[in-house]
Design an enzyme around this catalytic site. Structure first.
Site, mmCIF file in Angstrom:
data_model
loop_
_atom_site.group_PDB
_atom_site.id
_atom_site.type_symbol
_atom_site.label_atom_id
_atom_site.label_comp_id
_atom_site.label_asym_id
_atom_site.label_seq_id
_atom_site.Cartn_x
_atom_site.Cartn_y
_atom_site.Cartn_z
ATOM 1 N N ASN A 61 -3.362 97.997 79.433
ATOM 2 C CA ASN A 61 -3.879 98.788 78.302
ATOM 3 C C ASN A 61 -3.562 98.091 76.978
ATOM 4 O O ASN A 61 -2.528 97.430 76.833
ATOM 5 C CB ASN A 61 -3.369 100.233 78.321
ATOM 6 C CG ASN A 61 -1.866 100.386 78.436
ATOM 7 O OD1 ASN A 61 -1.201 99.582 79.056
ATOM 8 N ND2 ASN A 61 -1.336 101.422 77.821
ATOM 9 N N GLU A 63 -3.429 98.982 73.018
ATOM 10 C CA GLU A 63 -3.459 100.059 72.022
ATOM 11 C C GLU A 63 -3.729 99.531 70.618
ATOM 12 O O GLU A 63 -3.769 98.311 70.390
ATOM 13 C CB GLU A 63 -2.132 100.838 72.087
ATOM 14 C CG GLU A 63 -1.967 101.501 73.442
ATOM 15 C CD GLU A 63 -0.775 102.426 73.548
ATOM 16 O OE1 GLU A 63 0.104 102.410 72.652
ATOM 17 O OE2 GLU A 63 -0.721 103.168 74.546
ATOM 18 N N CYS A 72 -7.960 101.640 77.746
ATOM 19 C CA CYS A 72 -7.172 101.743 78.984
ATOM 20 C C CYS A 72 -7.279 100.459 79.803
ATOM 21 O O CYS A 72 -8.290 99.736 79.736
ATOM 22 C CB CYS A 72 -7.688 102.882 79.847
ATOM 23 S SG CYS A 72 -7.479 104.520 79.155
ATOM 24 N N GLU A 74 -7.833 100.085 82.954
ATOM 25 C CA GLU A 74 -8.933 100.067 83.922
ATOM 26 C C GLU A 74 -10.226 99.542 83.289
ATOM 27 O O GLU A 74 -10.971 98.763 83.892
ATOM 28 C CB GLU A 74 -9.213 101.475 84.463
ATOM 29 C CG GLU A 74 -8.084 102.068 85.261
ATOM 30 C CD GLU A 74 -7.128 102.901 84.416
ATOM 31 O OE1 GLU A 74 -6.829 102.489 83.272
ATOM 32 O OE2 GLU A 74 -6.667 103.927 84.903
ATOM 33 N N CYS A 111 -8.267 108.044 83.584
ATOM 34 C CA CYS A 111 -8.782 109.093 82.690
ATOM 35 C C CYS A 111 -10.288 109.269 82.913
ATOM 36 O O CYS A 111 -10.941 108.448 83.568
ATOM 37 C CB CYS A 111 -8.477 108.758 81.234
ATOM 38 S SG CYS A 111 -9.575 107.514 80.531
ATOM 39 N N CYS A 114 -12.554 106.349 81.830
ATOM 40 C CA CYS A 114 -12.483 105.213 82.762
ATOM 41 C C CYS A 114 -13.268 105.508 84.033
ATOM 42 O O CYS A 114 -13.980 104.649 84.555
ATOM 43 C CB CYS A 114 -11.040 104.875 83.108
ATOM 44 S SG CYS A 114 -10.205 104.026 81.764
HETATM 45 N N1 THU Z 1 -3.910 104.641 79.937
HETATM 46 C C1 THU Z 1 -4.429 103.684 80.766
HETATM 47 O O1 THU Z 1 -4.448 102.489 80.427
HETATM 48 N N2 THU Z 1 -4.915 104.086 81.946
HETATM 49 C C2 THU Z 1 -4.842 105.349 82.442
HETATM 50 O O2 THU Z 1 -5.278 105.591 83.561
HETATM 51 C C3 THU Z 1 -4.248 106.409 81.639
HETATM 52 C C4 THU Z 1 -3.876 106.042 80.254
HETATM 53 C C5 THU Z 1 -3.333 104.202 78.668
HETATM 54 C C6 THU Z 1 -4.047 104.622 77.425
HETATM 55 C C7 THU Z 1 -2.921 104.584 76.422
HETATM 56 O O3 THU Z 1 -2.747 103.229 75.991
HETATM 57 C C8 THU Z 1 -1.706 104.983 77.214
HETATM 58 O O4 THU Z 1 -2.026 104.722 78.563
HETATM 59 C C9 THU Z 1 -1.277 106.419 77.033
HETATM 60 O O5 THU Z 1 -2.328 107.285 77.264
#
Ligand code: THU
Length: 163
Positions: A61, A63, A72, A74, A111, A114
């Protein structure tokens, strides 16, 4: 009036029950958490996508201080794979998440946004994508993305139907 029940088949197992191929993909996803850029949530997610040709793309991920601009793991992994190999179906996706010094005990679940992206890839290549959701105490395997996103909005939903 009647009620409909939509079922999702989930294979629950532990790490030792995974095939060698799946173990390798899970390890790749787990290793990727170290590369996450997650200074805001401190929630580090790793994803590994395996294509039909065996090639593996791994991602984490990413940010951003403007929170919605992040992405994310994925979606980073899937877009990366599809951008490199626009003609090659995706076979498997593995994901793992690490926070507060530990991998999550329960399987990490993608999520909604995704799932929508994964579904597009599954539909695009007309090939099921198996998803391995890693948790240190249990692992879930779901045979195709469609089962993770019931009542989905898909390409055919854009067909205008009039009575
Ligand atoms: N996140 C993912 O990368 N994948 C998921 O399946 C759930 C959430 C990330 C998004 C954000 O950077 C952090 O996790 C918190 O939500």
């Amino acid at each position: 009036m009647y009620q409909k029940i939509i079922e999702t088949k989930i294979t629950q197992c532990n790490y030792n029950e995974l095939s060698e191929e799946y173990k390798k993909l899970v390890e790749t996803a787990k290793n990727q958490v170290e590369k996450a850029y997650a200074p805001y949530s401190k929630f580090h997610v790793g994803a590994a996508v395996q294509l039909e040709n065996g090639e593996v793309f791994a991602a984490s991920n990413q940010e951003n201080s403007a929170y919605p601009s992040g992405l994310c793991a994925e979606r980073v992994a899937m877009f990366f794979a599809n951008a490199q190999y626009p003609e090659t179906p995706v076979r498997t996706l593995a994901i793992a998440a690490f926070t507060n010094g530990n991998f999550l005990k329960s399987p990490i679940s993608p999520c909604g946004a995704c799932r929508q992206v994964l579904l597009e890839t599954e539909a695009r290549f007309e090939k099921n994508i198996a998803t391995i959701l890693y948790g240190s105490e249990q692992i879930y395997i779901i045979d195709n993305v469609k089962q993770m996103l019931p009542l989905c909005f898909e390409k055919s939903s854009l067909d205008i139907k009039t009575d």
